[in-house]
Design an enzyme around this catalytic site. Structure first.
Site, PDB file in Angstrom:
ATOM      1  N   THR A 216      -1.542   3.572  10.278  1.00 56.66           N
ATOM      2  CA  THR A 216      -1.190   2.577  11.262  1.00 56.66           C
ATOM      3  C   THR A 216       0.474   2.617  11.357  1.00 56.66           C
ATOM      4  OG1 THR A 216      -3.032   1.192  10.872  1.00 56.66           O
ATOM      5  CG2 THR A 216      -1.058   0.290  12.108  1.00 56.66           C
TER       6      THR A 216
ATOM      7  N   ASP B 147       0.790  -1.190   0.149  1.00 53.14           N
ATOM      8  CA  ASP B 147       0.051  -0.160   0.049  1.00 53.14           C
ATOM      9  C   ASP B 147       0.846   1.332  -0.081  1.00 53.14           C
ATOM     10  OD1 ASP B 147       0.878  -0.257   2.618  1.00 53.14           O
ATOM     11  OD2 ASP B 147      -1.401  -0.523   3.588  1.00 53.14           O
TER      12      ASP B 147
ATOM     13  N   ASN C  31      10.544   2.747   8.903  1.00 55.12           N
ATOM     14  CA  ASN C  31       8.984   2.320   9.534  1.00 55.12           C
ATOM     15  C   ASN C  31       9.040   2.989  10.782  1.00 55.12           C
ATOM     16  OD1 ASN C  31       9.045   0.515   7.367  1.00 55.12           O
ATOM     17  ND2 ASN C  31       7.365  -0.515   8.241  1.00 55.12           N
TER      18      ASN C  31
END
Length: 452
Positions: free
Chosen positions: A230, A207, A267
């Site tokens: 998220t 994504d 991340n």
């Protein structure tokens, strides 16, 4: 999401919404993959006449198929504890440097490599591994393959050769037979006969890869991006991987993007911490909490949002309070102060990551594009601009869906020859809000306090 793309036209609208999350069954945390497939079919049917279908999802998780093509159990959730201790055991066979030199991937305990190693002899019954979008594509079309942008997140992909790292997989104890043929984003996978023969297109199936397609950057701009949901995926778009010792030491990842680009990013734990906090409080009134948090003092307390204790589900407010006490800070008092601590800590992590990406690559960052659900969070957008010291352009919110639609449209004949043309269409059609840095809070001092 149903989308339309054409000359001066780009829209998406929600067709069907359904719950998704981990399912605890016995000692393990799973995904309800059959429920997701059922809802995929229902959503496609509800959308009506379509020219194409493209599926993107989160990365790293997978299903295993046997030699008959049958699924061997539910995919395990990446937040499951089964990989505890696995990275250390793998490092005895494969050093961090040797892994990074081939895959260029950030060391995270849930990388597909470590998940597969944790399977042990259960791999003996498996013939193929399919990442989540590829598994759903297989059920739609019967075609087995792996789209490259998601394959590049597995720590089993050679980021320079753009092939599976079969030698590395063998050394880790993973049979290379599990790695399916690779396909590029924009490949027509096949047709979904159960759905009136609609073409199924391999998009940027991670994504974030789809979201970065829809980053509305102007040609020649010195930009960074944050795909905020998220997780916060924060970094730069590069023409080639950055595999230096500095990149390894800073734990940056080199993931494949659409049109052969590299997503050089890290991340960051993201809005997961906030959503788990709301779940702990049994409330969904985020707008009211954010308004109250905006009135609370900035940087009263900050935590390392990327600390391992914030990865599993659970009582985030208690963990944040413990982290504050462990670093000699007064824990937030009340819900507004707790939300402010989370947002400030996330903005501080954005600052740290963007500044390090610029330092490692020698690139200048003049603007940050923040896309995804976090673009709705005005406090986060303004705090990120303040923390990073450059303007933040927030939006589009549905960047992943827009990028998915754009890659499909090109594959099906629309005149969108490159990323620049896609991004021009995004700029011309989508709402984007600008946040200027205010410089009223001392973010450098907060970072120093946290490091100390």
């Amino acid at each position: 999401m149903a989308g339309t793309a054409g000359p001066s036209l780009l829209t998406v609208e929600e067709v069907r919404r359904f719950p998704n999350g981990g399912v605890r069954a016995g000692p393990a945390l799973y995904w309800d993959i059959l429920g997701l497939y059922r809802e995929t079919l229902a959503g496609i049917r509800e959308a009506g006449r379509l020219d194409g279908v493209g599926i993107d999802s989160w990365a790293v998780d997978y299903g295993l198929l046997d030699e008959r093509g049958a699924l061997l159990g539910n995919p395990v959730h990446y937040r499951d504890s089964r990989t505890d201790g696995v990275p250390a055991s793998v490092s005895a066979r494969l050093s961090a440097r040797s892994l990074y030199d081939v895959t260029g991937l950030q060391q995270l305990p849930f990388n597909t490599l470590y998940q597969l190693v944790s399977e042990g002899d259960r791999l003996d019954a498996a013939s193929t591994m399919l990442l989540i979008p590829d598994l759903l594509n297989y059920w739609l079309t019967g075609s087995i393959g792996a789209e490259r942008t998601n394959a590049s997140t597995t720590q089993l992909y050679d980021v320079r050769a753009r092939t599976w790292a079969t030698s590395l997989a063998s050394r880790a104890g993973i049979p290379p037979r599990l790695l399916p043929p690779l396909r590029d984003p924009g490949t027509v996978v096949g047709t979904a006969e159960e759905l009136s023969g609609v073409p199924v297109v391999a998009v940027g199936s991670h994504d974030t890869a789809s979201a970065v397609v829809a980053v509305p950057a102007a040609p020649g701009a010195n930009f960074a991006y944050i795909s905020s949901g998220t997780w916060s995926l924060a970094g730069l778009e590069l023409p080639a991987p950055e595999l230096s010792d500095a990149a390894l030491a800073a734990n940056f990842t080199n993931e494949g993007g659409v049109d052969g680009t590299i997503r050089f990013l890290r991340n960051v734990m993201g809005l997961w911490v906030l959503s788990e906090t709301l779940r702990t409080w049994s409330t969904s009134d985020l707008p009211a909490l954010l308004r109250a948090a905006a009135a609370a003092p900035a940087l009263a307390a900050v935590v390392d949002i990327d600390a391992p204790e914030f990865l599993p589900p659970g009582d985030m407010p208690s963990r944040i309070s413990s982290a504050c006490r462990a670093t000699g800070q007064r824990p937030p008092s009340g819900r507004a102060a707790m939300v402010r601590c989370i947002v400030d800590s996330l903005a501080l992590a954005h600052r740290r990551t963007i500044h390090e990406a610029a330092r490692i690559t020698g690139r200048r960052v003049d603007v940050i594009h923040l896309v995804g659900g976090g673009a709705r969070n005005e406090l986060l957008c303004q705090s990120t601009a303040d923390a990073c010291g450059v303007p933040v352009l927030a939006g589009p919110v549905e960047a992943a869906a827009l990028g998915n639609v754009l890659v499909q449209a090109r594959a099906l004949g629309e005149d969108l020859p490159d990323l620049a043309s896609m991004r021009t269409l995004v700029r011309e059609t989508q709402e984007i809000r600008r946040y200027e840095p205010s410089g009223t809070a001392d973010w450098a001092a907060a970072e120093a306090r946290l490091r100390a």
